[in-house]
Design a protein around this motif. Structure first.
Motif, PDB file in Angstrom:
ATOM      1  N   LEU A 163       0.798  -1.225   0.000  1.00  0.00           N
ATOM      2  CA  LEU A 163       0.000   0.000   0.000  1.00  0.00           C
ATOM      3  C   LEU A 163       0.829   1.274   0.000  1.00  0.00           C
ATOM      4  CD1 LEU A 163      -2.912  -1.017   2.384  1.00  0.00           C
ATOM      5  CD2 LEU A 163      -2.716  -1.281  -0.100  1.00  0.00           C
ATOM      6  N   ALA A 164       1.890   1.328   0.783  1.00  0.00           N
ATOM      7  CA  ALA A 164       2.703   2.549   0.837  1.00  0.00           C
ATOM      8  C   ALA A 164       3.376   2.829  -0.499  1.00  0.00           C
ATOM      9  CB  ALA A 164       3.745   2.443   1.947  1.00  0.00           C
ATOM     10  N   GLN A 165       3.648   1.777  -1.280  1.00  0.00           N
ATOM     11  CA  GLN A 165       4.356   1.928  -2.544  1.00  0.00           C
ATOM     12  C   GLN A 165       3.434   1.821  -3.760  1.00  0.00           C
ATOM     13  OE1 GLN A 165       8.181  -0.229  -2.688  1.00  0.00           O
ATOM     14  NE2 GLN A 165       7.823  -0.802  -0.555  1.00  0.00           N
ATOM     15  N   ARG A 166       2.145   1.866  -3.526  1.00  0.00           N
ATOM     16  CA  ARG A 166       1.181   1.699  -4.617  1.00  0.00           C
ATOM     17  C   ARG A 166       1.401   2.702  -5.745  1.00  0.00           C
ATOM     18  NH1 ARG A 166      -5.094   0.364  -3.648  1.00  0.00           N
ATOM     19  NH2 ARG A 166      -4.049  -1.642  -3.308  1.00  0.00           N
ATOM     20  N   TYR A 167       1.713   3.947  -5.403  1.00  0.00           N
ATOM     21  CA  TYR A 167       1.886   4.988  -6.415  1.00  0.00           C
ATOM     22  C   TYR A 167       3.333   5.488  -6.473  1.00  0.00           C
ATOM     23  CZ  TYR A 167      -3.196   4.929  -6.221  1.00  0.00           C
ATOM     24  OH  TYR A 167      -4.518   4.537  -6.256  1.00  0.00           O
ATOM     25  N   ALA A 168       4.274   4.632  -6.102  1.00  0.00           N
ATOM     26  CA  ALA A 168       5.691   4.990  -6.104  1.00  0.00           C
ATOM     27  C   ALA A 168       6.253   4.951  -7.526  1.00  0.00           C
ATOM     28  CB  ALA A 168       6.469   4.032  -5.210  1.00  0.00           C
ATOM     29  N   TYR A 169       7.459   5.528  -7.679  1.00  0.00           N
ATOM     30  CA  TYR A 169       8.147   5.531  -8.962  1.00  0.00           C
ATOM     31  C   TYR A 169       9.605   5.144  -8.778  1.00  0.00           C
ATOM     32  CZ  TYR A 169       4.181   7.982 -11.000  1.00  0.00           C
ATOM     33  OH  TYR A 169       2.934   8.307 -11.443  1.00  0.00           O
ATOM     34  N   ASP A 170      10.145   4.438  -9.770  1.00  0.00           N
ATOM     35  CA  ASP A 170      11.580   4.189  -9.875  1.00  0.00           C
ATOM     36  C   ASP A 170      12.087   4.936 -11.097  1.00  0.00           C
ATOM     37  OD1 ASP A 170      11.670   2.523  -7.666  1.00  0.00           O
ATOM     38  OD2 ASP A 170      11.362   0.693  -8.828  1.00  0.00           O
ATOM     39  N   LEU A 287       4.909   9.407  -2.611  1.00  0.00           N
ATOM     40  CA  LEU A 287       4.171  10.320  -1.746  1.00  0.00           C
ATOM     41  C   LEU A 287       3.276   9.469  -0.865  1.00  0.00           C
ATOM     42  CD1 LEU A 287       3.726  13.424  -1.321  1.00  0.00           C
ATOM     43  CD2 LEU A 287       1.674  13.163  -2.734  1.00  0.00           C
ATOM     44  N   GLN A 288       3.244   9.763   0.449  1.00  0.00           N
ATOM     45  CA  GLN A 288       2.467   8.962   1.388  1.00  0.00           C
ATOM     46  C   GLN A 288       1.763   9.866   2.394  1.00  0.00           C
ATOM     47  OE1 GLN A 288       5.915   6.641   2.605  1.00  0.00           O
ATOM     48  NE2 GLN A 288       6.057   7.745   4.544  1.00  0.00           N
ATOM     49  N   ASP A 289       0.796   9.296   3.104  1.00  0.00           N
ATOM     50  CA  ASP A 289      -0.047  10.119   3.975  1.00  0.00           C
ATOM     51  C   ASP A 289       0.457  10.251   5.403  1.00  0.00           C
ATOM     52  OD1 ASP A 289      -0.554   7.559   4.913  1.00  0.00           O
ATOM     53  OD2 ASP A 289      -2.737   7.790   4.952  1.00  0.00           O
ATOM     54  N   ARG A 290       1.485   9.526   5.764  1.00  0.00           N
ATOM     55  CA  ARG A 290       2.022   9.577   7.124  1.00  0.00           C
ATOM     56  C   ARG A 290       3.547   9.512   7.056  1.00  0.00           C
ATOM     57  NH1 ARG A 290      -1.692   6.836  11.756  1.00  0.00           N
ATOM     58  NH2 ARG A 290      -3.578   8.026  11.269  1.00  0.00           N
ATOM     59  N   PRO A 291       4.235   9.899   8.128  1.00  0.00           N
ATOM     60  CA  PRO A 291       5.695   9.852   8.085  1.00  0.00           C
ATOM     61  C   PRO A 291       6.258   8.434   8.093  1.00  0.00           C
ATOM     62  CG  PRO A 291       4.930  10.592  10.250  1.00  0.00           C
ATOM     63  CD  PRO A 291       3.737  10.580   9.342  1.00  0.00           C
ATOM     64  N   SER A 292       5.522   7.472   8.668  1.00  0.00           N
ATOM     65  CA  SER A 292       6.012   6.100   8.765  1.00  0.00           C
ATOM     66  C   SER A 292       5.960   5.398   7.412  1.00  0.00           C
ATOM     67  CB  SER A 292       5.192   5.304   9.781  1.00  0.00           C
ATOM     68  OG  SER A 292       5.526   3.928   9.713  1.00  0.00           O
ATOM     69  N   PHE A 293       7.055   4.826   7.004  1.00  0.00           N
ATOM     70  CA  PHE A 293       7.124   4.084   5.752  1.00  0.00           C
ATOM     71  C   PHE A 293       6.278   2.820   5.809  1.00  0.00           C
ATOM     72  CE2 PHE A 293       9.433   1.017   2.962  1.00  0.00           C
ATOM     73  CZ  PHE A 293       9.365   1.717   1.765  1.00  0.00           C
ATOM     74  N   PHE A 294       6.078   2.297   7.013  1.00  0.00           N
ATOM     75  CA  PHE A 294       5.408   1.010   7.170  1.00  0.00           C
ATOM     76  C   PHE A 294       3.930   1.121   7.530  1.00  0.00           C
ATOM     77  CE2 PHE A 294       9.910   0.538   8.303  1.00  0.00           C
ATOM     78  CZ  PHE A 294      10.290  -0.339   7.299  1.00  0.00           C
ATOM     79  N   ARG A 295       3.493   2.273   7.987  1.00  0.00           N
ATOM     80  CA  ARG A 295       2.087   2.419   8.385  1.00  0.00           C
ATOM     81  C   ARG A 295       1.371   3.480   7.546  1.00  0.00           C
ATOM     82  NH1 ARG A 295       4.754   2.525  13.230  1.00  0.00           N
ATOM     83  NH2 ARG A 295       4.257   4.726  13.593  1.00  0.00           N
ATOM     84  N   SER A 296       1.935   3.811   6.416  1.00  0.00           N
ATOM     85  CA  SER A 296       1.342   4.861   5.583  1.00  0.00           C
ATOM     86  C   SER A 296       0.637   4.266   4.375  1.00  0.00           C
ATOM     87  CB  SER A 296       2.436   5.828   5.126  1.00  0.00           C
ATOM     88  OG  SER A 296       3.392   5.152   4.332  1.00  0.00           O
ATOM     89  N   MET A 297      -0.134   5.134   3.714  1.00  0.00           N
ATOM     90  CA  MET A 297      -0.790   4.793   2.459  1.00  0.00           C
ATOM     91  C   MET A 297      -0.176   5.632   1.355  1.00  0.00           C
ATOM     92  SD  MET A 297      -3.037   3.113   0.734  1.00  0.00           S
ATOM     93  CE  MET A 297      -3.226   3.263  -1.056  1.00  0.00           C
ATOM     94  N   GLY A 298       0.181   4.987   0.266  1.00  0.00           N
ATOM     95  CA  GLY A 298       0.711   5.714  -0.868  1.00  0.00           C
ATOM     96  C   GLY A 298      -0.357   6.571  -1.523  1.00  0.00           C
TER      97      GLY A 298
END
Length: 333
Positions: A163-170, A287-298
């Motif tokens: 979920l945190a990486q759903r809209y990520a880019y490489d 881009l994510q909704d919280r500072p935590s990489f593991f508890r955020s939503m992308g």
């Protein structure tokens, strides 16, 4: 501003994914793993331990990364020549990473975070229609780069099930022949993007900064078996309430800012590296909704003031646009 069909300067996005777009990702089934815990604690519920098998679904994104499904849009990126000659090197590396306790623990935190995210949004996760982007973001790089992974839809997603990486880019840099490297591609220094400047995508405050993780000396598909953080060296920047950017796999010793520092849009903050869970030098951005990489939503992100070059050579300039794998992109600022 979140709906590309209602914003005059935001090109529309093809979201015709049919039934597949509404089905949950198999990775989400890994959440059932936690139902096995009561079985280990209460003898009368021992049968629940069978739910531990659902933990195998955490490997789903690894399998799909090596063996693309028939629905993957390969045409968009088939002109790009990466340094990985085959899927064998990543597969061998991923098997060895199963013995790395730090990475396994991060995997557990990631899956546990999914459960919290689903509850927080009551299963209505942010998407192109439900997210109202507050800040205008520029590309976090200078010059022209190539999107090798990521996009705003399920079919173009970096990692839909994470979920945190759903809209990520490489992002990488490619030459005129579409190659991301020169020479054999076995060393990070042979990659065009290695050491290139990374910039802040918008004004903000650094809420997390980690440096000192080695850049793995091998590239071309090999992952660092001794990595201690999936992100390697990274920065997390708060731009607005509920909007945090993450810049990952940065070069060891290159961070120019620290936690608590205020950064300005376009300010150089680090350099591209090969640290963490990286098969070759590249920038991971999300881009994510919280500072935590593991508890955020992308969060889906459209960029401002950019030039896009399609695989067929067509070039367009946009005030705002989403980007996707296969495009060459550059900021016009």
């Amino acid at each position: 501003m979140s709906d590309p069909n209602t914003h005059p300067n935001l090109p529309s996005v093809d979201r015709s994914n049919g039934l597949r777009s509404r089905l949950p990702s198999p990775t989400s089934l890994a959440l059932l793993f936690f139902l096995g815990i009561p079985g280990s604690l209460i003898p009368s519920l021992k049968r629940l331990e069978w739910f531990y098998l659902f933990g195998l679904f955490t490997l789903w994104h690894m399998v799909t990364g090596i063996v693309p499904s028939p629905s993957d849009d390969a045409e968009a990126t088939n002109w790009i020549s990466m340094g990985t000659p085959s899927g064998l090197r990543p597969l061998v590396s991923m098997v060895s990473l199963q013995l790395n306790p730090l990475i396994q623990w991060q995997g557990v935190k990631q899956i546990a975070g999914h459960g919290l995210t689903f509850l927080r949004y009551r299963l209505r996760l942010p998407d192109l229609d439900r997210f109202d982007q507050q800040v205008d973001y520029r590309l976090p790089v200078e010059g022209e780069w190539t999107v090798v992974n990521g996009g705003p839809t399920r079919d173009t997603s970096h990692s839909w099930g994470i979920l945190a990486q759903r809209y990520a880019y490489d992002l990488v840099v490619t030459d005129d022949d579409g190659r991301s490297y020169e020479g054999s591609g076995d060393r990070p220094a042979e990659y065009h993007c290695f050491g290139e400047p990374i910039v802040a995508p918008a004004d903000g405050v650094v809420v997390a900064a980690s440096d000192g993780h080695r850049d793995y000396h091998r590239a071309g598909g090999w992952l660092d078996p001794r990595q201690r953080d999936l992100r390697g060296n990274f920065l997390t920047i708060e731009h607005a309430t509920g909007e945090y950017s993450v810049l990952a796999h940065l070069r060891n010793g290159s961070l120019e800012v620290s936690k608590g520092d205020r950064v300005e849009r376009g300010e150089r903050v680090a350099r591209c590296g090969n640290s963490g869970n990286s098969s070759e030098p590249h920038l991971h951005f999300q881009l994510q909704d919280r500072p935590s990489f593991f508890r955020s939503m992308g969060l889906p992100i459209h960029f401002s003031n950019l030039r896009l070059r399609e695989p067929d050579g067509e070039e367009t300039v946009h005030e705002r646009a989403y980007i996707a794998a296969g495009q060459r992109v550059a900021s016009t600022e």
